[in-house]
Design an enzyme around this catalytic site. Sequence first.
Site, PDB file in Angstrom:
ATOM      1  N   CYS A 264       0.804  -1.237   0.000  1.00 36.46           N
ATOM      2  CA  CYS A 264       0.000   0.000   0.000  1.00 36.46           C
ATOM      3  C   CYS A 264       0.831   1.280   0.000  1.00 36.46           C
ATOM      4  O   CYS A 264       0.822   2.012  -0.982  1.00 36.46           O
ATOM      5  CB  CYS A 264      -0.956  -0.016   1.192  1.00 36.46           C
ATOM      6  SG  CYS A 264      -2.267  -1.248   0.989  1.00 36.46           S
ATOM      7  N   LYS A 327       6.661  -6.102   7.078  1.00 35.34           N
ATOM      8  CA  LYS A 327       6.523  -5.712   8.486  1.00 35.34           C
ATOM      9  C   LYS A 327       6.198  -6.976   9.269  1.00 35.34           C
ATOM     10  O   LYS A 327       5.808  -7.995   8.669  1.00 35.34           O
ATOM     11  CB  LYS A 327       5.428  -4.655   8.655  1.00 35.34           C
ATOM     12  CG  LYS A 327       4.023  -5.173   8.369  1.00 35.34           C
ATOM     13  CD  LYS A 327       2.990  -4.116   8.750  1.00 35.34           C
ATOM     14  CE  LYS A 327       1.586  -4.666   8.647  1.00 35.34           C
ATOM     15  NZ  LYS A 327       0.561  -3.720   9.051  1.00 35.34           N
TER      16      LYS A 327
HETATM   17  N1  LIG Z   1      -3.883  -4.845   1.817  1.00 32.26           N
HETATM   18  C1  LIG Z   1      -4.204  -3.820   2.594  1.00 32.26           C
HETATM   19  O1  LIG Z   1      -3.780  -3.736   3.749  1.00 32.26           O
HETATM   20  C2  LIG Z   1      -5.102  -2.716   2.087  1.00 32.26           C
HETATM   21  C3  LIG Z   1      -5.599  -1.759   3.003  1.00 32.26           C
HETATM   22  C4  LIG Z   1      -6.408  -0.733   2.535  1.00 32.26           C
HETATM   23  C5  LIG Z   1      -6.679  -0.633   1.175  1.00 32.26           C
HETATM   24  N2  LIG Z   1      -6.156  -1.550   0.319  1.00 32.26           N
HETATM   25  C6  LIG Z   1      -6.468  -1.419  -1.106  1.00 32.26           C
HETATM   26  O2  LIG Z   1      -7.383  -2.452  -1.442  1.00 32.26           O
HETATM   27  C7  LIG Z   1      -7.181  -2.877  -2.780  1.00 32.26           C
HETATM   28  C8  LIG Z   1      -6.920  -4.366  -2.791  1.00 32.26           C
HETATM   29  O3  LIG Z   1      -5.713  -4.613  -2.102  1.00 32.26           O
HETATM   30  P1  LIG Z   1      -5.290  -6.079  -1.643  1.00 32.26           P
HETATM   31  O4  LIG Z   1      -4.099  -5.910  -0.787  1.00 32.26           O
HETATM   32  O5  LIG Z   1      -6.469  -6.805  -1.127  1.00 32.26           O
HETATM   33  O6  LIG Z   1      -4.863  -6.693  -3.077  1.00 32.26           O
HETATM   34  P2  LIG Z   1      -4.715  -8.221  -3.464  1.00 32.26           P
HETATM   35  O7  LIG Z   1      -3.834  -8.245  -4.662  1.00 32.26           O
HETATM   36  O8  LIG Z   1      -4.356  -9.026  -2.260  1.00 32.26           O
HETATM   37  O9  LIG Z   1      -6.186  -8.659  -3.888  1.00 32.26           O
HETATM   38  C9  LIG Z   1      -6.818  -8.239  -5.052  1.00 32.26           C
HETATM   39  C10 LIG Z   1      -7.711  -9.387  -5.523  1.00 32.26           C
HETATM   40  O10 LIG Z   1      -8.514  -8.934  -6.608  1.00 32.26           O
HETATM   41  C11 LIG Z   1      -8.670 -10.039  -7.491  1.00 32.26           C
HETATM   42  N3  LIG Z   1      -9.112  -9.561  -8.818  1.00 32.26           N
HETATM   43  C12 LIG Z   1      -8.389  -8.928  -9.768  1.00 32.26           C
HETATM   44  N4  LIG Z   1      -9.171  -8.663 -10.828  1.00 32.26           N
HETATM   45  C13 LIG Z   1     -10.404  -9.118 -10.529  1.00 32.26           C
HETATM   46  C14 LIG Z   1     -11.638  -9.115 -11.231  1.00 32.26           C
HETATM   47  N5  LIG Z   1     -11.749  -8.583 -12.452  1.00 32.26           N
HETATM   48  N6  LIG Z   1     -12.703  -9.675 -10.641  1.00 32.26           N
HETATM   49  C15 LIG Z   1     -12.608 -10.230  -9.417  1.00 32.26           C
HETATM   50  N7  LIG Z   1     -11.459 -10.254  -8.684  1.00 32.26           N
HETATM   51  C16 LIG Z   1     -10.377  -9.702  -9.252  1.00 32.26           C
HETATM   52  C17 LIG Z   1      -7.296 -10.681  -7.521  1.00 32.26           C
HETATM   53  O11 LIG Z   1      -7.320 -11.995  -8.018  1.00 32.26           O
HETATM   54  C18 LIG Z   1      -6.923 -10.597  -6.024  1.00 32.26           C
HETATM   55  O12 LIG Z   1      -7.322 -11.758  -5.325  1.00 32.26           O
HETATM   56  C19 LIG Z   1      -6.029  -2.025  -3.305  1.00 32.26           C
HETATM   57  O13 LIG Z   1      -6.540  -0.897  -3.945  1.00 32.26           O
HETATM   58  C20 LIG Z   1      -5.301  -1.605  -2.055  1.00 32.26           C
HETATM   59  O14 LIG Z   1      -4.556  -0.419  -2.228  1.00 32.26           O
HETATM   60  C21 LIG Z   1      -5.406  -2.594   0.740  1.00 32.26           C
END
Ligand SMILES: NC(=O)c1ccc[n+]([C@@H]2O[C@H](COP(=O)([O-])OP(=O)(O)OC[C@H]3O[C@@H](n4cnc5c(N)ncnc54)[C@H](O)[C@@H]3O)[C@@H](O)[C@H]2O)c1
Length: 458
Positions: A264, A327
């Site tokens: 992030c 982390k």
């Molecule tokens: N990880 C965190 O701590 C966190 C915290 C706050 C915000 N975010 C935000 O949340 C969002 C997701 O982050 P994440 O860490 O969960 O990412 P991630 O990569 O772990 O998960 C994303 C998921 O989306 C799926 N995906 C991709 N295209 C798709 C589609 N067309 N249809 C259905 N599923 C699909 C992927 O297969 C994957 O499993 C990002 O924008 C990130 O910045 C993440």
Amino acid sequence: MPRVTVIGTGYLGLTHAVCLADLGHQVLAIDVDEDKIAKAANGEVPFFEPGLEPLLRKNLDAGRLRFTTSFAEVGAFGEVHFLCVGTPQGSDGGADLSFVHAAAGALAPQLTADCLIVGKSTVPVGTARQVLSQVRAIAPAGRRVDLAWNPEFLREGHAVQDSLTPDRIVLGVTSDRAETLLREVYATPLGSGVPLLVMDLETAELVKVAANAFLATKVSFINAMAEMCEASGADVMPLAEALGYDARIGRKFLSPGLGFGGGCLPKDVRAFRATASSLGVGSVVSLLSSVDAINQGRRDQVVTLAIEAAGGTLDGTRVAVLGVAFKPNSDDVRDSPSLAVCDRLRAEGAIVSVHDPVAMPNAAKRRPDLVYARSVFEAAQGAELVLHLTEWSDYQAIDPAALGRVVARRVIIDARCCLDARLWHDAGWTMRVLGRGVRGAGSPLWAGGLGGCPPEKS
Ligand SMILES: NC(=O)c1ccc[n+]([C@@H]2O[C@H](COP(=O)([O-])OP(=O)(O)OC[C@H]3O[C@@H](n4cnc5c(N)ncnc54)[C@H](O)[C@@H]3O)[C@@H](O)[C@H]2O)c1
């Protein structure tokens, strides 16, 4: 209560789906990754997140949570659809929105009733309105589609608690209907006093990136102070503690060390800078450029200290690295500062052996040619230098005397500033801590500091 779907079951989406089910909602979650969906449907969390797996199983057993790979099923089921797909860094430094648009494009034609689509992914300001136009252009005729943005602030390692009892809930909306539906979805946390902030779409999008930019700035600020301490012989630890007592500053995110990483903060800082650049907001561009540069500089600084500790060259030096997760309490190695340091050590000719309590399988997928040790002692066997790069509590409990018996040289660099320097010194180790200047004879830190004399190589 509205029926809910969650699109994307990564760190954010799976946690969100499980927690909404635990709040009593009927939840259907979808991902394009069939393996992830099969695991989740079987009660397995495909990443390390304390407390999430038991909650997943509980809600599967209760029949409140299901998983699918069919957008037709999702379109037919949901009244509120949460978009939780990834927004990784694109090749130009900005956010890659292809997953957001692909998910919205797959969902919209399948909508069989009026609905609300809610973005949770972190996106550049302006994205929500683009998604709204995209969805309205391809949704079946006669369907009313509203859109809201509800940024997520959860922290990996604390994701369940952060989702169930967030600090605040931020909603960007364009209609009363959207606000009403989301008040129903979040009725439990709102009922227990979690603050709700309702605003326009653009401000809600900006709240998330502004929050991450502030946190990153705080980390880089204390690391810039660490550089001052290194250069002047001062000690950043008491400095940070003294600053933190000022309630206007606060202690959190004021830990000096190797800087931030993960999926992030680094990409959000760069995406925000790219957006600011495209909007011509020079103040944000220069602020965030400095934040990023200071952060990257800490990785270089560890390598500089390692070269110094190895007597001027790392070529052929055996280095044990403790920690590869970005982390502690996470198996996430996306933009891991430790892996970046490992790359640089190896480019300098070091022979690197790494250990991490949980993140080695993920690290092995990205760096298959690193040597992965089953224990700290195995990693340190014959090492001429130990680097402490991720502050797992396990590493703070290491017995320095015992570890000293397996290494070739008792030299350690603490890049996370949390090992007990006196304990390691008393066990015969020479230690250097990022951000701590050297205080002369009797110091547990090696004499001379950056420009001085590292321990002699035997
Ligand atoms: N990880 C965190 O701590 C966190 C915290 C706050 C915000 N975010 C935000 O949340 C969002 C997701 O982050 P994440 O860490 O969960 O990412 P991630 O990569 O772990 O998960 C994303 C998921 O989306 C799926 N995906 C991709 N295209 C798709 C589609 N067309 N249809 C259905 N599923 C699909 C992927 O297969 C994957 O499993 C990002 O924008 C990130 O910045 C993440």
